[in-house]
Scaffold this active site. Structure first.
Site, PDB file in Angstrom:
ATOM      1  N   ARG A  51       0.491  -0.887  -0.260  1.00  0.00           N
ATOM      2  CA  ARG A  51      -0.197   0.170   0.028  1.00  0.00           C
ATOM      3  C   ARG A  51       0.865   1.156  -0.149  1.00  0.00           C
ATOM      4  O   ARG A  51       1.957   1.228   0.060  1.00  0.00           O
ATOM      5  CB  ARG A  51      -1.240   0.002   1.475  1.00  0.00           C
ATOM      6  CG  ARG A  51      -1.002  -0.614   2.401  1.00  0.00           C
ATOM      7  CD  ARG A  51      -0.522   0.360   3.353  1.00  0.00           C
ATOM      8  NE  ARG A  51      -0.387   2.011   3.147  1.00  0.00           N
ATOM      9  CZ  ARG A  51       1.162   2.539   3.250  1.00  0.00           C
ATOM     10  NH1 ARG A  51       1.697   1.964   4.189  1.00  0.00           N
ATOM     11  NH2 ARG A  51       1.106   4.334   3.491  1.00  0.00           N
ATOM     12  N   ARG A  91      -6.805  -0.373  -6.619  1.00  0.00           N
ATOM     13  CA  ARG A  91      -7.485   1.111  -5.674  1.00  0.00           C
ATOM     14  C   ARG A  91      -7.137   2.239  -6.959  1.00  0.00           C
ATOM     15  O   ARG A  91      -6.146   2.428  -7.093  1.00  0.00           O
ATOM     16  CB  ARG A  91      -6.448   1.103  -5.018  1.00  0.00           C
ATOM     17  CG  ARG A  91      -6.155  -0.147  -3.807  1.00  0.00           C
ATOM     18  CD  ARG A  91      -5.242   0.163  -2.533  1.00  0.00           C
ATOM     19  NE  ARG A  91      -6.301   0.987  -1.774  1.00  0.00           N
ATOM     20  CZ  ARG A  91      -5.782   1.396  -0.990  1.00  0.00           C
ATOM     21  NH1 ARG A  91      -3.924   0.972  -0.591  1.00  0.00           N
ATOM     22  NH2 ARG A  91      -6.094   2.178   0.083  1.00  0.00           N
ATOM     23  N   ASP A 238      -1.888  10.981  -2.335  1.00  0.00           N
ATOM     24  CA  ASP A 238      -2.221   9.742  -3.565  1.00  0.00           C
ATOM     25  C   ASP A 238      -2.483  10.735  -5.147  1.00  0.00           C
ATOM     26  O   ASP A 238      -2.851   9.751  -6.239  1.00  0.00           O
ATOM     27  CB  ASP A 238      -3.373   9.138  -3.439  1.00  0.00           C
ATOM     28  CG  ASP A 238      -3.229   7.651  -1.845  1.00  0.00           C
ATOM     29  OD1 ASP A 238      -2.824   8.523  -1.095  1.00  0.00           O
ATOM     30  OD2 ASP A 238      -2.614   7.048  -2.361  1.00  0.00           O
ATOM     31  N   ASN A 248      -5.505  12.702  -0.135  1.00  0.00           N
ATOM     32  CA  ASN A 248      -4.743  11.381   0.767  1.00  0.00           C
ATOM     33  C   ASN A 248      -5.639  11.058   2.166  1.00  0.00           C
ATOM     34  O   ASN A 248      -6.978  11.214   1.396  1.00  0.00           O
ATOM     35  CB  ASN A 248      -3.294  12.617   1.174  1.00  0.00           C
ATOM     36  CG  ASN A 248      -2.105  11.715   2.106  1.00  0.00           C
ATOM     37  OD1 ASN A 248      -2.316  11.423   1.323  1.00  0.00           O
ATOM     38  ND2 ASN A 248      -2.240  11.995   2.982  1.00  0.00           N
TER      39      ASN A 248
HETATM   40  O1  MRU Z   1      -4.726   3.428   1.774  1.00  0.00           O
HETATM   41  P1  MRU Z   1      -3.154   3.342   2.155  1.00  0.00           P
HETATM   42  O2  MRU Z   1      -2.356   3.194   3.490  1.00  0.00           O
HETATM   43  O3  MRU Z   1      -2.731   3.095   0.631  1.00  0.00           O
HETATM   44  O4  MRU Z   1      -2.973   5.258   1.726  1.00  0.00           O
HETATM   45  C1  MRU Z   1      -1.405   5.942   1.954  1.00  0.00           C
HETATM   46  C2  MRU Z   1      -1.597   7.398   1.642  1.00  0.00           C
HETATM   47  O5  MRU Z   1      -2.278   8.031   1.941  1.00  0.00           O
HETATM   48  C3  MRU Z   1      -0.525   7.717   1.767  1.00  0.00           C
HETATM   49  O6  MRU Z   1      -0.360   9.341   1.963  1.00  0.00           O
HETATM   50  C4  MRU Z   1      -0.244   8.040   0.562  1.00  0.00           C
HETATM   51  O7  MRU Z   1      -0.377   6.818  -0.654  1.00  0.00           O
HETATM   52  C5  MRU Z   1       1.180   8.911   0.049  1.00  0.00           C
HETATM   53  S1  MRU Z   1       2.716   7.412   0.326  1.00  0.00           S
HETATM   54  C6  MRU Z   1       4.122   8.329   0.251  1.00  0.00           C
END
Ligand code: MRU
Length: 344
Positions: A51, A91, A238, A248
């Site tokens: 993730r 995703r 993201d 994010n």
């Molecule tokens: O749902 P996730 O754990 O994949 O979400 C990740 C985030 O929101 C992070 O802050 C984002 O991907 C930045 S990672 C460098």
């Protein structure tokens, strides 16, 4: 990243298999998961074994390479097309996934019908995508450390560390570098409900590096702003839009508003793979909605009222006006200029 004295990336390709640190098992168990077909990697992305936007970008690129390796010659294009669509659908918010899968897809297509060559190119392209992402993140750390004053108390949300990227991290690359420069920093780590990426992963990474920190509940951040104990906020993202709006982890937006209210700088750190040059503004970003069980149950223990539904948006949008700057490998830019500057 160094784990128990060994160098690791969050995800890599070895002997025609995609390997990754199993992030669902951390911090209690360190285990490597490995997959030999793209559908397994798709499931690992969906279940968050891997993730973090740049990490799933690289996992998607490697998974696309696996799909190319396994594609039968007679259905090569159709097989690739459906692998691409299936991987991207796992995703929807992190644009890195789309970028990683598409990078390998586009490079490979050029070599059809030379299938042998196409398969070699797919692996090379996936490695190239992941390596560039890791280099960008390293550079983000170097560039971003300048915004961290000596003695800074920094708030971060979710996990934007080496685990969430191929290596180094984004927000945590900046924090790591500031710590290396002996800036005497302290990090407030939002636990980040419902999946606890802060409490489980960011805290684990900071402990590995000996960086002073404490986990706080998501709702405690306001209290520390009010006490004037937060000097700086840095998170990852993201997706970055052309106007500088970002998506994010759910809960980022309210931290940005609190930072604004308290006149505290709020920075986003992002590699090139997280920019979406087709996305005008935050309302164009698809927000992933995950299962209600993530909210109602923790490790299989159901804690919420069984008869009540739960709503689980995984990300929110922070408008550009609340962002002090976007830290990239090419420099720190005003949100509205960032997309143009990183391309140049
Ligand atoms: O749902 P996730 O754990 O994949 O979400 C990740 C985030 O929101 C992070 O802050 C984002 O991907 C930045 S990672 C460098």
């Amino acid at each position: 990243m160094q784990i128990n004295g060994n160098d690791y990336r969050s995800v890599w390709f070895e002997h025609h298999r995609v390997k990754m640190i199993d992030q669902n098992k951390l911090p209690h168990t360190f285990a490597i998961a490995e997959y030999s077909n793209y559908l397994e990697v798709a499931a690992a992305i969906r279940s968050m074994t891997v993730r973090g936007a740049p990490a799933i970008g690289a996992a998607g690129a490697y998974a696309m390479a696996l799909a190319v390796l396994n594609a039968p010659d007679e259905k090569f294009r159709a097989y690739m097309r459906s692998a691409k669509a299936e991987l991207i659908a796992t995703r929807p918010t992190a644009i890195d996934l789309n970028n990683g899968v598409s990078y390998v897809y586009e490079h490979t297509l050029k070599f059809i019908p030379d299938y042998t060559h196409a398969r070699q190119v797919a692996i090379l392209a996936a490695r190239e995508f992941a390596n560039k992402s890791a280099e960008d993140c390293h550079q983000i750390g170097i560039v971003g450390a300048e915004v961290v004053p000596h003695g800074a108390r920094i708030l971060t949300h979710c996990n934007a560390g080496a685990l969430a990227t191929v290596d180094w991290g984004t927000a945590l690359a900046v924090i790591r570098m500031a710590h290396k420069q002996k800036k005497d920093i302290f990090v407030y780590v939002d636990e980040t409900r419902p999946r606890f990426q802060g409490a489980r992963l960011t805290a684990w990474e900071l402990e590995q590096e000996g960086i002073p920190h404490a986990i706080i509940t998501d709702s405690a951040a306001g209290f520390y702003f009010w006490k004037k104990e937060i000097d700086l906020v840095i998170t990852g993202t993201d997706r970055v839009c052309l106007n500088g709006d970002i998506a994010n982890k759910i809960g980022t937006y309210e931290k940005a508003i609190m930072a604004h209210e308290h006149r505290i700088p709020f920075y986003i750190a992002a590699p090139l793979t997280t920019f979406d040059f087709t996305c005008k503004e935050g309302t164009d970003i698809p927000i992933e909605i995950r299962e209600e069980e993530e909210i109602k149950c923790i490790n299989g223990n159901c804690i919420a009222n069984p008869g009540s539904p739960a709503l689980n948006p995984s990300f929110d949008i922070t408008p550009a006006k609340y962002i002090t700057g976007i830290i990239t490998n090419k420099g720190i830019f005003k949100p509205r200029d960032a997309a143009q500057k990183v391309q140049g």
